[in-house]
Design a protein around this motif. Structure first.
Motif, PDB file in Angstrom:
ATOM      1  N   UNK A 110       0.823  -1.209   0.000  1.00 16.75           N
ATOM      2  CA  UNK A 110       0.000   0.000   0.000  1.00 16.75           C
ATOM      3  C   UNK A 110       0.858   1.260   0.000  1.00 16.75           C
ATOM      4  N   UNK A 111       1.930   1.250   0.793  1.00 21.27           N
ATOM      5  CA  UNK A 111       2.833   2.405   0.833  1.00 21.27           C
ATOM      6  C   UNK A 111       3.465   2.643  -0.533  1.00 21.27           C
ATOM      7  N   UNK A 112       3.893   1.566  -1.192  1.00 20.43           N
ATOM      8  CA  UNK A 112       4.499   1.707  -2.514  1.00 20.43           C
ATOM      9  C   UNK A 112       3.534   2.249  -3.540  1.00 20.43           C
ATOM     10  N   UNK A 113       2.245   1.936  -3.377  1.00 20.70           N
ATOM     11  CA  UNK A 113       1.245   2.381  -4.348  1.00 20.70           C
ATOM     12  C   UNK A 113       0.739   3.784  -4.075  1.00 20.70           C
ATOM     13  N   UNK A 114       0.615   4.147  -2.795  1.00 21.44           N
ATOM     14  CA  UNK A 114      -0.103   5.378  -2.497  1.00 21.44           C
ATOM     15  C   UNK A 114       0.601   6.354  -1.569  1.00 21.44           C
ATOM     16  N   UNK A 115       1.139   5.868  -0.445  1.00 23.26           N
ATOM     17  CA  UNK A 115       1.621   6.807   0.562  1.00 23.26           C
ATOM     18  C   UNK A 115       0.437   7.493   1.224  1.00 23.26           C
ATOM     19  N   UNK A 116       0.568   8.772   1.549  1.00 32.95           N
ATOM     20  CA  UNK A 116      -0.510   9.581   2.126  1.00 32.95           C
ATOM     21  C   UNK A 116      -1.079   8.989   3.421  1.00 32.95           C
ATOM     22  N   UNK A 117      -0.333   8.106   4.100  1.00 41.17           N
ATOM     23  CA  UNK A 117      -0.860   7.489   5.310  1.00 41.17           C
ATOM     24  C   UNK A 117      -1.855   6.370   5.052  1.00 41.17           C
ATOM     25  N   UNK A 118      -1.989   5.961   3.786  1.00 42.10           N
ATOM     26  CA  UNK A 118      -2.955   4.914   3.427  1.00 42.10           C
ATOM     27  C   UNK A 118      -2.699   3.582   4.125  1.00 42.10           C
ATOM     28  N   UNK A 119      -1.442   3.115   4.282  1.00 46.25           N
ATOM     29  CA  UNK A 119      -1.231   1.791   4.900  1.00 46.25           C
ATOM     30  C   UNK A 119      -1.872   1.644   6.273  1.00 46.25           C
ATOM     31  N   UNK A 120      -1.639   2.613   7.137  1.00 46.06           N
ATOM     32  CA  UNK A 120      -2.225   2.529   8.477  1.00 46.06           C
ATOM     33  C   UNK A 120      -3.742   2.666   8.415  1.00 46.06           C
ATOM     34  N   UNK A 121      -4.217   3.504   7.494  1.00 45.34           N
ATOM     35  CA  UNK A 121      -5.653   3.753   7.389  1.00 45.34           C
ATOM     36  C   UNK A 121      -6.416   2.520   6.943  1.00 45.34           C
ATOM     37  N   UNK A 122      -5.789   1.640   6.146  1.00 44.38           N
ATOM     38  CA  UNK A 122      -6.474   0.447   5.646  1.00 44.38           C
ATOM     39  C   UNK A 122      -6.067  -0.794   6.429  1.00 44.38           C
ATOM     40  N   UNK A 123      -4.766  -1.013   6.597  1.00 41.70           N
ATOM     41  CA  UNK A 123      -4.293  -2.252   7.223  1.00 41.70           C
ATOM     42  C   UNK A 123      -4.624  -2.306   8.713  1.00 41.70           C
ATOM     43  N   UNK A 124      -4.489  -1.184   9.423  1.00 40.77           N
ATOM     44  CA  UNK A 124      -4.730  -1.189  10.869  1.00 40.77           C
ATOM     45  C   UNK A 124      -6.153  -1.622  11.223  1.00 40.77           C
ATOM     46  N   UNK A 125      -7.190  -1.054  10.596  1.00 40.59           N
ATOM     47  CA  UNK A 125      -8.536  -1.511  10.951  1.00 40.59           C
ATOM     48  C   UNK A 125      -8.821  -2.961  10.568  1.00 40.59           C
ATOM     49  N   UNK A 126      -8.157  -3.476   9.538  1.00 39.79           N
ATOM     50  CA  UNK A 126      -8.324  -4.889   9.197  1.00 39.79           C
ATOM     51  C   UNK A 126      -7.815  -5.757  10.353  1.00 39.79           C
ATOM     52  N   UNK A 127      -6.648  -5.398  10.891  1.00 42.77           N
ATOM     53  CA  UNK A 127      -6.098  -6.167  12.016  1.00 42.77           C
ATOM     54  C   UNK A 127      -6.998  -6.066  13.246  1.00 42.77           C
ATOM     55  N   UNK A 128      -7.540  -4.868  13.493  1.00 38.97           N
ATOM     56  CA  UNK A 128      -8.458  -4.717  14.627  1.00 38.97           C
ATOM     57  C   UNK A 128      -9.717  -5.544  14.388  1.00 38.97           C
ATOM     58  N   UNK A 129     -10.199  -5.568  13.141  1.00 42.97           N
ATOM     59  CA  UNK A 129     -11.352  -6.381  12.804  1.00 42.97           C
ATOM     60  C   UNK A 129     -11.099  -7.859  12.995  1.00 42.97           C
ATOM     61  N   UNK A 130      -9.832  -8.268  12.882  1.00 42.49           N
ATOM     62  CA  UNK A 130      -9.463  -9.669  13.111  1.00 42.49           C
ATOM     63  C   UNK A 130      -9.362  -9.998  14.599  1.00 42.49           C
TER      64      UNK A 130
END
Length: 541
Positions: A110-130
């Motif tokens: 995600x960081x390689x594709x976008x930056x802008x803080x996107x990795x934490x914004x998408x990956x973090x809630x997935x882990x919390x959802x798990x």
């Protein structure tokens, strides 16, 4: 006077009875405003124009975070998250594998594709959802998402961040390669520190072979690609690492056979069971693949759209950031407002000064991909208009107080950086250089981190301090390519502690008054990373 507002901010947010960021940041921003007017004696009109610019700049992180919350809420209310969790558990129910797949490899991609803080914004809630604890996930993600940042958003921090320094292509490649080597070595250590936030050392040790293989499959292509290109190292390495981590987990390579106790299921932002059960997916074998594709669409659709709109060779990134043709609207004393055909919003000559603002509405990851993908996902899942409006209302409620924090953060940052050579940030940077002398290589990463701490961007850190680092290197007789590589590494590791990122991940995960706790946990790994990188550069280069 330059350092005082930052010291005060850290104190207010880190003390035992911490002041929430939506109060501390505006308060410190007002203090910097007074400092710029009086001790620094800046032109009041320029100061006010900078404040307006800071307010406008804050809409970029606000819209990104709001888009991420909307996307993840969509995953919850459509039941997609349950399907994703079930399928990930089918691959491996080992928490080590899940954390490495989502928290490391997927975030790297995600960081390689976008930056802008996107990795934490998408990956973090997935882990919390798990089912992983939100506060620990926030810290893990901030620490993990440091290695790929030098080449985030298709290499923007490297090829654009150092545009203020007179460098040819081969020199940029050399700087990129040296920063990749430093990241590549530290990348075998930093994720272990991140995993320790959630797992015990015993669990990490028992699954160390899998962890190191996952890291190797990501970091080796990362360094090799950086030798010949400075745009795609993180994007390609994240893709390879993601695939390898999934395969290794599927065949239980390097993972302990006995099941590691998985965390209890934890709903994000207080979502109830009813919230996540609006839709049911058939579970027959015949329909299973279709269900997985549909349930995971918000994730793979987002990633696909990010890549399509950011890879320069595809041409869409240029189209989405085009500022012409444009329609102009004079806004009296505020300045000249314009809207381009690509929906790039601009305000030029703010308050009659040289301050300008620009926001590419379709390029910044908010409407595209978050909102668009979420709407399509709801339609695909048979969602109703009331579901959409309910998700929109929920997002608004989640963003109210964090928006105040981000308004304060961006005003503070803009004021601290105003004045060029006489800016508050430059005063701090030059003081560090004077203290270090010929040992500057050990402090160079921390100047880069300082830039990220203020601005929330490795690109802006490199733009701000790249020329200063180059000048320091030449004046002290140091190798400028190594110093600039350390600046790049510092700009990346500064993401662990930067105000914007901490506020963003707390907002997405629904954490209140946790910014100070997170800062206390991430500052030590950041210092270790910076010092180790400086020592490695001394030995290697």
């Amino acid at each position: 006077m330059s350092a005082f507002p930052i010291v005060l901010l850290i104190f207010l947010m880190s003390k035992s009875n911490a002041m929430p960021s939506h109060k501390a940041l505006p308060l410190c921003a007002f203090l910097v405003y007074l400092i710029m007017l009086f001790p620094f004696a800046q032109d009041p009109v320029e100061v006010d124009a900078t404040v307006v610019n800071g307010l406008l700049k804050s809409f970029t992180p606000i819209l990104i975070i709001a888009g991420a919350i909307f996307l993840f809420r969509t995953l919850e209310v459509t039941g997609s998250l349950k399907i994703i969790k079930a399928e990930l558990n089918q691959i491996s129910d080992n928490p080590v594998a899940q954390l490495m797949i989502i928290g490391w490899a997927f975030a790297f991609l995600l960081e390689g594709a976008s930056g802008f803080g996107t990795p934490a914004a998408i990956a973090a809630p997935i882990l919390v959802g798990l089912g992983y604890p939100p506060l620990k996930v926030a810290i893990l993600m901030l620490i993990m998402n440091s290695v790929p940042v030098s080449f985030g958003a298709v290499g923007t921090p490297t090829w654009f961040g150092f545009s203020g320094v007179d460098l040819n292509t081969s020199e940029q490649l050399l700087i990129g390669f040296r920063s990749a080597v430093l990241h590549g070595i530290m990348g075998f250590i930093i994720p272990l520190i991140a995993l320790k936030q959630i797992l015990s050392w015993r669990t990490i040790k028992e699954n160390l072979l899998y962890i190191q293989l996952s890291l190797l499959c990501t970091l080796l292509p990362y360094v090799l690609i950086a030798r010949i290109d400075y745009e795609f190292p993180s994007l390609i390495a994240g893709s390879v690492g993601m695939l390898a981590s999934l395969i290794l987990a599927k065949y239980n390579v390097g993972l302990k056979d006995t099941k590691v106790n998985a965390p209890e299921n934890t709903s994000l932002n207080g979502a109830t069971e009813a919230d996540t059960n609006n839709y049911t997916f058939p579970t027959s074998t015949k329909l299973r693949v279709k269900n997985i594709v549909r349930a995971s669409f918000p994730i793979w659709g987002t990633l696909l759209l990010l890549i399509i709109t950011r890879v320069p060779q595809l041409g869409l990134s240029t189209l989405l950031t085009s500022t012409s043709p444009a329609v102009n609207f004079p806004l009296w004393v505020l300045g000249e407002f314009s809207v381009s055909a690509s929906l790039v919003l601009s305000l030029n000559g703010i308050l009659g000064t040289g301050e300008n603002w620009q926001h590419a509405l379709l390029y910044v990851p908010s409407i595209l991909p978050f909102l668009v993908i979420s709407v399509f996902s709801m339609i695909w899942s048979g969602g109703t208009l009331s579901l959409f409006s309910g998700t929109l209302k929920y997002t608004y409620q989640r963003m109210r107080l964090p928006s105040l924090a981000l308004f304060g953060a961006l005003i503070l940052v803009s004021l601290m950086m105003m004045g060029g050579e006489t800016s508050a940030v430059n005063h701090i940077g030059k003081a560090l250089a004077q203290v270090s002398g010929n040992s500057w290589g050990l402090l160079a990463p921390f100047l880069g981190a300082l830039g990220s701490f203020f601005s929330g961007s490795a690109t802006i850190s490199n733009l701000t301090f790249g020329a200063i680092q180059n000048s320091i290197a030449l004046n002290l007789g140091l190798d400028k390519y190594t110093i600039l590589a350390l600046q790049s590494v510092g700009g990346s590791l500064g993401n662990m502690v930067c105000i914007n990122n901490i506020v963003a991940v707390c907002t997405v995960l629904g954490l209140e008054k946790s910014e100070g706790k997170i800062l206390r946990e991430t500052v030590l790994p950041m210092c270790f990373y910076g010092l180790a990188a400086g020592l490695l550069a001394l030995v290697l280069f």
